[in-house]
Design a protein around this motif. Structure first.
Motif, short mmCIF file in Angstrom:
data_model
loop_
_atom_site.label_atom_id
_atom_site.label_comp_id
_atom_site.label_asym_id
_atom_site.label_seq_id
_atom_site.Cartn_x
_atom_site.Cartn_y
_atom_site.Cartn_z
N ARG A 75 0.83 -1.20 0.00
CA ARG A 75 0.00 0.00 0.00
C ARG A 75 0.87 1.26 0.00
N TYR A 76 1.97 1.18 0.72
CA TYR A 76 2.91 2.31 0.72
C TYR A 76 3.44 2.54 -0.70
N LEU A 77 3.85 1.46 -1.37
CA LEU A 77 4.40 1.60 -2.71
C LEU A 77 3.36 2.14 -3.68
N THR A 78 2.12 1.70 -3.55
CA THR A 78 1.07 2.22 -4.42
C THR A 78 0.88 3.72 -4.21
N GLY A 79 0.91 4.16 -2.96
CA GLY A 79 0.79 5.59 -2.69
C GLY A 79 1.93 6.40 -3.29
N ARG A 80 3.14 5.86 -3.20
CA ARG A 80 4.29 6.54 -3.80
C ARG A 80 4.14 6.61 -5.31
N ARG A 81 3.59 5.57 -5.91
CA ARG A 81 3.38 5.57 -7.37
C ARG A 81 2.33 6.59 -7.78
N VAL A 82 1.28 6.71 -6.98
CA VAL A 82 0.27 7.73 -7.28
C VAL A 82 0.88 9.13 -7.16
N ASP A 83 1.70 9.34 -6.15
CA ASP A 83 2.39 10.63 -6.03
C ASP A 83 3.23 10.92 -7.26
N LEU A 84 3.97 9.91 -7.72
CA LEU A 84 4.81 10.08 -8.90
C LEU A 84 3.96 10.37 -10.13
N ALA A 85 2.82 9.68 -10.24
CA ALA A 85 1.92 9.90 -11.37
C ALA A 85 1.40 11.34 -11.37
N ALA A 118 5.12 5.58 -13.95
CA ALA A 118 4.92 5.53 -12.50
C ALA A 118 4.85 4.11 -11.96
N GLY A 119 4.95 3.10 -12.82
CA GLY A 119 5.00 1.73 -12.35
C GLY A 119 3.69 0.97 -12.40
N LEU A 140 -3.73 2.53 -13.34
CA LEU A 140 -3.45 3.84 -12.75
C LEU A 140 -4.73 4.52 -12.30
N THR A 141 -5.73 4.53 -13.15
CA THR A 141 -6.99 5.22 -12.84
C THR A 141 -7.64 4.64 -11.60
N ARG A 142 -7.62 3.33 -11.47
CA ARG A 142 -8.28 2.69 -10.32
C ARG A 142 -7.64 3.14 -9.01
N HIS A 143 -6.31 3.10 -8.95
CA HIS A 143 -5.64 3.48 -7.72
C HIS A 143 -5.66 4.99 -7.50
N PHE A 144 -5.59 5.75 -8.56
CA PHE A 144 -5.64 7.20 -8.46
C PHE A 144 -6.97 7.63 -7.85
#
Length: 263
Positions: free
Chosen positions: A210-220, A237-238, A245-249
């Motif tokens: 979950r931490y990594l997903t949050g960092r990827r959203v920040d990068l996106a 962004a990975g 991307l859209t789902r997690h964003f």
């Protein structure tokens, strides 16, 4: 196959799981057979009765069943309407041959946490996109199964280790877009994968995936604000693709990438 049976089986790209099976059997009864893998079984509808090594057992929806490799067993529905089940087949070395006897003696567990973790892993595997989350969930499932097999339902508490959590965070921060497997991260941090997940979750209030997903959203977000198209941002962004991307964003920010940029 019985009339009206529904079966979906696939091999996920996750080390340690050789097959995933989702099935609904209105009338099918399994004859005696064996597997070369550990069978982790949950029932979603109905109830199942089976013989394992010539001893009768029953499995209801609140339980988890662990059938060891190379030991004969069968299976049939307790109710006339049949049963619906989900199964994980684990590679034989994931738990070890030395635990087969313990599984024969006690193959069912009433463990809500274990069942919930198995349910969560099935959801991740059905999606097929969240590699680190799947690895983390499988590690915790295997650990808890090992605890049951060793006749310890509750695991001994871990030593608090913020250093392990901090080192893992550094690893994740350095590989936001590329990602890393849990096994490789454990080697870099010099900690057991299960301890790594627990230490990180305790220190930062969330599991590593979950931490990594949050960092990827920040990068996106930064790529989007720099003017990159969403389809390209997903890869940079990975994420697997734009829909991933859209789902997690949307999950983290409440809006889609296109709405995020709308003035």
């Amino acid at each position: 196959m019985s009339v009206g049976a529904e079966v979906r089986a696939w091999r996920p790209g996750l080390t340690g799981i050789v097959e995933v099976l989702h099935a609904h059997f209105p009338s099918h009864a399994y004859p005696s057979h064996t597997h070369d893998a550990w069978t982790v079984l949950i029932v979603d509808e109905g109830a199942v009765r089976y013989d394992l090594d010539h001893r009768e057992h029953g499995l209801a929806q609140a339980q988890v069943s662990l059938l060891p490799p190379h030991v004969p067993h069968d299976g049939r529905s307790v109710r006339p309407e049949g049963f619906r089940k989900r199964v994980l087949y684990l590679a034989p070395d994931r738990l070890g041959d030395h635990l087969i006897g313990a599984a024969v003696d006690q193959p069912e567990y009433v463990d809500p946490l274990l069942r919930h973790r198995i349910h969560q892993l099935h959801g991740v595997l059905q999606d097929g996109l969240e590699d680190l989350e799947a690895q983390s969930r499988l590690t915790l499932i295997e650990e808890r199964l090992g605890q049951h097999l060793r006749r310890h339902v509750i695991a001994p508490p871990d030593r608090y280790d913020a250093g392990v959590a901090s080192r893992l965070r550094d690893v994740l921060d350095s590989r936001v877009a590329d990602g890393i497997t849990l096994e490789d991260a454990a080697k870099l941090v010099h900690a057991h994968p299960a301890h790594l997940v627990r230490a990180f979750s305790r220190e930062y209030g969330m599991p590593p995936h979950r931490y990594l997903t949050g960092r990827r959203v920040d990068l996106a977000r930064r790529y989007l604000l720099d003017g990159y198209p969403a389809a390209e941002v997903a890869s940079l962004a990975g994420f697997y693709d734009q829909s991933h991307l859209t789902r997690h964003f949307r999950k983290l920010l409440g809006v889609t990438p296109s709405s995020f940029l709308r003035r």
